[in-house]
Scaffold this motif. Structure first.
Motif, PDB file in Angstrom:
ATOM      1  N   ARG A  28     -45.963  36.635 100.175  1.00 34.74           N
ATOM      2  CA  ARG A  28     -46.017  37.698 101.173  1.00 34.74           C
ATOM      3  C   ARG A  28     -45.302  38.945 100.643  1.00 34.74           C
ATOM      4  O   ARG A  28     -45.802  40.065 100.779  1.00 34.74           O
ATOM      5  CB  ARG A  28     -45.379  37.246 102.483  1.00 34.74           C
ATOM      6  CG  ARG A  28     -45.551  38.313 103.579  1.00 34.74           C
ATOM      7  CD  ARG A  28     -44.931  37.911 104.905  1.00 34.74           C
ATOM      8  NE  ARG A  28     -45.530  36.677 105.388  1.00 34.74           N
ATOM      9  CZ  ARG A  28     -44.876  35.781 106.118  1.00 34.74           C
ATOM     10  NH1 ARG A  28     -43.627  35.970 106.443  1.00 34.74           N
ATOM     11  NH2 ARG A  28     -45.481  34.686 106.526  1.00 34.74           N
ATOM     12  N   ARG A  29     -44.132  38.775 100.029  1.00 35.40           N
ATOM     13  CA  ARG A  29     -43.413  39.917  99.459  1.00 35.40           C
ATOM     14  C   ARG A  29     -44.181  40.517  98.283  1.00 35.40           C
ATOM     15  O   ARG A  29     -44.171  41.725  98.069  1.00 35.40           O
ATOM     16  CB  ARG A  29     -42.015  39.496  98.999  1.00 35.40           C
ATOM     17  CG  ARG A  29     -41.011  39.508 100.127  1.00 35.40           C
ATOM     18  CD  ARG A  29     -39.617  39.287  99.607  1.00 35.40           C
ATOM     19  NE  ARG A  29     -39.469  37.835  99.383  1.00 35.40           N
ATOM     20  CZ  ARG A  29     -38.733  37.297  98.430  1.00 35.40           C
ATOM     21  NH1 ARG A  29     -38.062  38.062  97.610  1.00 35.40           N
ATOM     22  NH2 ARG A  29     -38.655  36.000  98.287  1.00 35.40           N
ATOM     23  N   GLN A  32     -47.167  42.735  99.672  1.00 34.05           N
ATOM     24  CA  GLN A  32     -46.907  43.831 100.610  1.00 34.05           C
ATOM     25  C   GLN A  32     -47.271  45.154  99.954  1.00 34.05           C
ATOM     26  O   GLN A  32     -46.883  45.440  98.819  1.00 34.05           O
ATOM     27  CB  GLN A  32     -45.439  43.859 101.026  1.00 34.05           C
ATOM     28  CG  GLN A  32     -45.085  42.805 102.028  1.00 34.05           C
ATOM     29  CD  GLN A  32     -43.604  42.865 102.397  1.00 34.05           C
ATOM     30  OE1 GLN A  32     -42.815  43.511 101.713  1.00 34.05           O
ATOM     31  NE2 GLN A  32     -43.243  42.189 103.459  1.00 34.05           N
ATOM     32  N   GLU A  34     -46.432  48.232 100.860  1.00 35.46           N
ATOM     33  CA  GLU A  34     -45.414  49.275 100.879  1.00 35.46           C
ATOM     34  C   GLU A  34     -44.409  49.132  99.747  1.00 35.46           C
ATOM     35  O   GLU A  34     -44.081  50.078  99.054  1.00 35.46           O
ATOM     36  CB  GLU A  34     -44.662  49.283 102.219  1.00 35.46           C
ATOM     37  CG  GLU A  34     -45.495  49.757 103.392  1.00 35.46           C
ATOM     38  CD  GLU A  34     -46.345  48.627 103.959  1.00 35.46           C
ATOM     39  OE1 GLU A  34     -45.979  47.456 103.782  1.00 35.46           O
ATOM     40  OE2 GLU A  34     -47.381  48.939 104.555  1.00 35.46           O
TER      41      GLU A  34
END
Length: 123
Positions: A28-29, A32, A34
């Motif tokens: 998930r990180r 991402q 952003e």
């Protein structure tokens, strides 16, 4: 014995679940947009698209320049051929001394520009 096998099997399943949870958080990180690697991939993808468009424009300009250069080279070859013919034709002309008028017969001419006087300009 079966109890020990069941406990070890449950511990293994729990360990696999914890490992999957950790991997899920890392993934998930990673994805991402952003702050993670996904953002870097998105930026790089946009840069690749921009560079592809710039490369296509540069190819078009180079192609046009090549066409223009070929055209100018052909014209230069034609002009060189024409100049060679003119130079060879100059060799067939009589010498300059034979054609020239005597210096005594020539008169020098002077052209003078009229200057307007301030009084004439005022009238």
């Amino acid at each position: 014995m079966e109890l020990i096998a069941d406990v070890l099997l449950a511990a293994g399943a729990f360990g696999a679940a914890v490992y999957c949870f950790v991997l899920q958080r890392r993934l998930r990180r990673f994805t991402q947009l952003e702050s993670g690697m996904g953002g870097a991939i998105a930026v790089l993808s946009a840069q690749v698209d921009d560079l592809t468009r710039a490369l296509a424009a540069a190819r078009g300009a180079a192609s046009q320049s090549t066409d223009r250069l070929e055209e100018l080279t052909q014209r230069a070859d034609q002009m060189a051929t024409r100049l060679e013919l003119l130079v060879s034709a100059l060799h067939d002309l009589p010498e300059a001394e034979d054609r020239a008028e005597p210096a005594a017969d020539r008169r020098m001419r002077f052209v003078r520009a009229r200057v307007r006087r301030e009084t004439e300009a005022a009238e």
